[in-house]
Design an enzyme around this catalytic site. Structure first.
Site, PDB file in Angstrom:
ATOM      1  N   HIS A 345       0.809  -1.229   0.000  1.00 23.65           N
ATOM      2  CA  HIS A 345       0.000   0.000   0.000  1.00 23.65           C
ATOM      3  C   HIS A 345       0.835   1.268   0.000  1.00 23.65           C
ATOM      4  CE1 HIS A 345       1.274  -0.528   4.076  1.00 23.65           C
ATOM      5  NE2 HIS A 345       0.840   0.672   4.382  1.00 23.65           N
ATOM      6  N   ASP A 346       2.154   1.144   0.120  1.00 21.32           N
ATOM      7  CA  ASP A 346       3.035   2.316   0.126  1.00 21.32           C
ATOM      8  C   ASP A 346       3.807   2.458  -1.185  1.00 21.32           C
ATOM      9  OD1 ASP A 346       2.429   2.976   2.775  1.00 21.32           O
ATOM     10  OD2 ASP A 346       4.022   1.703   3.569  1.00 21.32           O
TER      11      ASP A 346
HETATM   12  C1  GLC Z   1       4.406   2.479   7.431  1.00 20.88           C
HETATM   13  C2  GLC Z   1       3.103   2.266   6.705  1.00 20.88           C
HETATM   14  C3  GLC Z   1       2.716   3.554   6.042  1.00 20.88           C
HETATM   15  C4  GLC Z   1       2.530   4.595   7.114  1.00 20.88           C
HETATM   16  C5  GLC Z   1       3.749   4.712   8.007  1.00 20.88           C
HETATM   17  C6  GLC Z   1       3.435   5.446   9.268  1.00 20.88           C
HETATM   18  O1  GLC Z   1       5.461   2.767   6.587  1.00 20.88           O
HETATM   19  O2  GLC Z   1       3.221   1.202   5.818  1.00 20.88           O
HETATM   20  O3  GLC Z   1       1.559   3.428   5.268  1.00 20.88           O
HETATM   21  O4  GLC Z   1       2.278   5.843   6.518  1.00 20.88           O
HETATM   22  O5  GLC Z   1       4.251   3.470   8.406  1.00 20.88           O
HETATM   23  O6  GLC Z   1       2.656   4.664  10.116  1.00 20.88           O
END
Ligand code: GLC
Length: 587
Positions: A345-346
């Site tokens: 999702h990132d």
């Molecule tokens: C992780 C998650 C991301 C989120 C970040 C802060 O990297 O995968 O989506 O924005 O942590 O919690």
């Protein structure tokens, strides 16, 4: 390496907000996940990770939790979770939730209490500092100030842009630390009381029947203290958090305690989101009795990224991709089991990143499909646990971005501002967003070509990828040559008891490693040798074989008109563009 129950499983990530909406509000929900469990079971999935569904203002889409013991009403209720756990159990499936404990939400009651009394008990749950307008060491050339002149304790840049220090609501001279968004105050793991709260909460969820956790951003829980400035790496005078992490020592003490107090007694399955680990730390992280069962391999993900801005990120070539894949295999060896992904999702969609975009643009449709299957094959059979991110199994692609107003992701909005400040044109900045934005993976799942893509009867919270009329599950289920049906074959093959021993535990041996745009390797155990070989180009090529072929286990062009009969001799094979095979060798 000790064998574990999950080594032979297939894992799947759900981003609940975009998976399946049952109440027409445009937001995916828990009843939607329950409704689709049979779909996942039929695909061959065993372990399902849900991105956060806890109560949250959704400033960072649920990674900002305001109550760890509650479900956000937009996703459903605690009863829905209980039902999901029960329904998963009936199907021999395992539910894993996100554990977000580097930070909580600024709307969590701990933070509200800390704001009321920064010097009280809850003030100790966070990193709070009372600041002055004069620097304590005025000769510190890197010191930065708040807009109203307070000297900040350090010049670290938050992951989502700007300094990590923000004024504590209701106070003039108190500030709090947030390495992510300002609505995500960092929790102070140095405080044993805070750690106890976390362990109680984790155990509460595991007692409920959760199989385990994906552990968010966990490396950040250890800060290099006391706070100090580093040489700035951009014109904003700030320095990436990564620099501080190089100096942070002792995260293992926290992680070991977390494991011993929670995961180990429950025999939980855990997978860490760990960036910046040092190679020598692998045994401690994922070796036998490591802090986690597994952790994600991000070597391909971070390849080519630049601190200077997204416009400076380099695209990854097939040879770079192969280099990452193989060097990770070499690094991890028999130490433990990594979790392999092509997207999450990132990240942008894997097929839009790891298949050269210039090829994707000009290839005929059928070869594009072959290329998607080629990528799926090469990452699926390396050592480790294969993960599928929702929509990957139908070959979902990046979403076109026409204007910044279409963008939801906070990381993308920051990246946009950084690029414009550096004089990048809007046109180029949009292109950089298209390549890198987290929105790419977050557009709703494309269940069908109907309005709302079969995801919702309402208005989707994030726009649909316009490609949904062509790329959707309904259109792929009945087509034996579809990406979706190919993923089913991949899964069946990895679970086939005649080959799974080798696929799971066999050695990994690169093959033709120095041939550009050939991605090939052997998996061997005992008398069995399996060759995965991919012609990762558009052109037909003849490639040598290391041994005669006993059986073709998988052919990504079978069932397609382009799948001309294979030309295999004892010594070589002819592969059309992106044709990829899994072969059992006669050894
Ligand atoms: C992780 C998650 C991301 C989120 C970040 C802060 O990297 O995968 O989506 O924005 O942590 O919690």
């Amino acid at each position: 390496m000790e064998k574990q129950w999950w080594h032979g499983k297939i894992a799947y990530q759900i981003y609940p907000k975009s998976f399946y909406d049952t109440d027409g509000d445009g937001i995916g929900d828990l009843p939607g996940i329950i409704e689709k469990l049979d779909y996942l079971k039929d695909l061959g999935v065993d372990i399902v990770w849900l991105s956060p569904v806890y109560r949250s203002p959704l400033a960072d889409q649920g990674y900002d939790i305001s109550d760890y013991y509650d479900i956000d009403p937009r996703f459903g209720t605690m009863d829905d979770i209980d039902r999901l756990l029960a329904e998963a159990k009936k199907r021999d499936m395992y539910i894993v939730m996100d554990l977000v404990v580097n930070h909580c939400s600024d709307e969590h009651e701990w933070f509200k209490k800390a704001c009321l009394d920064p010097e009280g008990e809850y003030g100790q749950y966070f990193y709070l500092k009372k600041l002055k307008k004069t620097a304590s060491s005025p000769d510190d050339a890197f010191a930065v100030r708040s807009p109203d002149g307070y000297v900040l304790p350090c010049n670290w840049r938050s992951y989502f842009g700007g300094p990590v220090w923000e004024k504590l609501p209701g106070h003039e001279d108190w500030f709090y630390l947030h390495v992510f968004h300002k609505k995500q105050p960092d929790l102070n793991w140095e405080n044993p009381k805070l750690r106890e709260e976390i362990y109680t909460m984790v155990n509460w969820w595991l007692d409920k029947g959760l199989a385990g956790f994906r552990i968010d951003a966990i490396i950040n829980i250890k800060k290099a203290l006391p706070f100090q400035n580093y040489a700035p790496d951009r014109e904003d005078g700030l320095c990436t958090i990564g620099r501080m992490l190089q100096d942070a020592r002792g995260v293992g003490e926290f992680l070991g305690e977390l494991r011993d107090r929670t995961f180990a007694p429950h025999q939980a399955f855990t997978v860490g989101e760990v960036f910046n680990e040092k190679a020598e730390e692998l045994p401690a992280f994922i070796g036998d009795h490591g802090y986690f069962s597994s952790m994600f391999d991000f070597s391909e993900t971070v390849w080519g990224s630049s601190h200077a801005g997204w416009h400076k990120n380099k695209g990854i070539t097939p040879d770079d991709y192969k280099g990452c894949l193989f060097s990770t295999q070499d690094k991890v060896g028999d130490i433990g089991f990594l979790s392999n992904i092509i997207e999450n999702h990132d990240e942008p969609r894997g097929v839009s990143r790891y298949i050269p975009p210039q090829d994707m643009k000009i290839m005929p449709e059928e070869m594009r499909t072959a290329a998607k299957k080629a990528l799926a094959t090469v990452y699926f059979f390396v050592r480790g646990l294969p993960w599928i991110y929702q929509g990957q199994e139908i070959g979902m692609e990046n979403v076109p971005i026409r204007s910044i107003s279409e963008v939801d992701d906070i990381a993308s909005i920051d990246a946009w501002n950084v690029m414009l400040r550096q004089g990048v044109s809007e046109k180029d900045a949009l292109l950089a967003l298209e390549r890198n934005s987290r929105d790419n993976a977050r557009t709703p799942f494309q269940w069908s070509g109907a309005p709302g893509a079969g995801f919702t009867t309402g208005t989707p919270w994030l726009r649909l990828n316009p490609g949904y009329t062509k790329i959707n599950l309904a259109q792929q289920t009945g087509d034996p040559a579809s990406v979706y049906n190919y993923y089913k074959k991949l899964i069946r093959l990895r679970k086939d008891s005649r080959y799974s021993g080798t696929m799971i535990y066999g050695s990994f041996e690169p093959y033709l490693a120095d041939q550009s745009r050939v991605i090939a390797y052997q998996r061997r155990s005992g008398a069995q040798a399996i060759l995965v070989v991919s012609n990762y180009t558009k052109e037909t090529r003849a490639l040598p074989l290391p041994a005669p072929v006993r059986k073709v286990l998988l052919d990504n062009c079978a069932d397609t008109p382009a799948g001309e009969p294979l030309q295999i001799t004892d010594k070589s094979v002819v592969l059309s563009g992106y044709r990829t095979l899994v072969l059992e060798l006669d050894v």
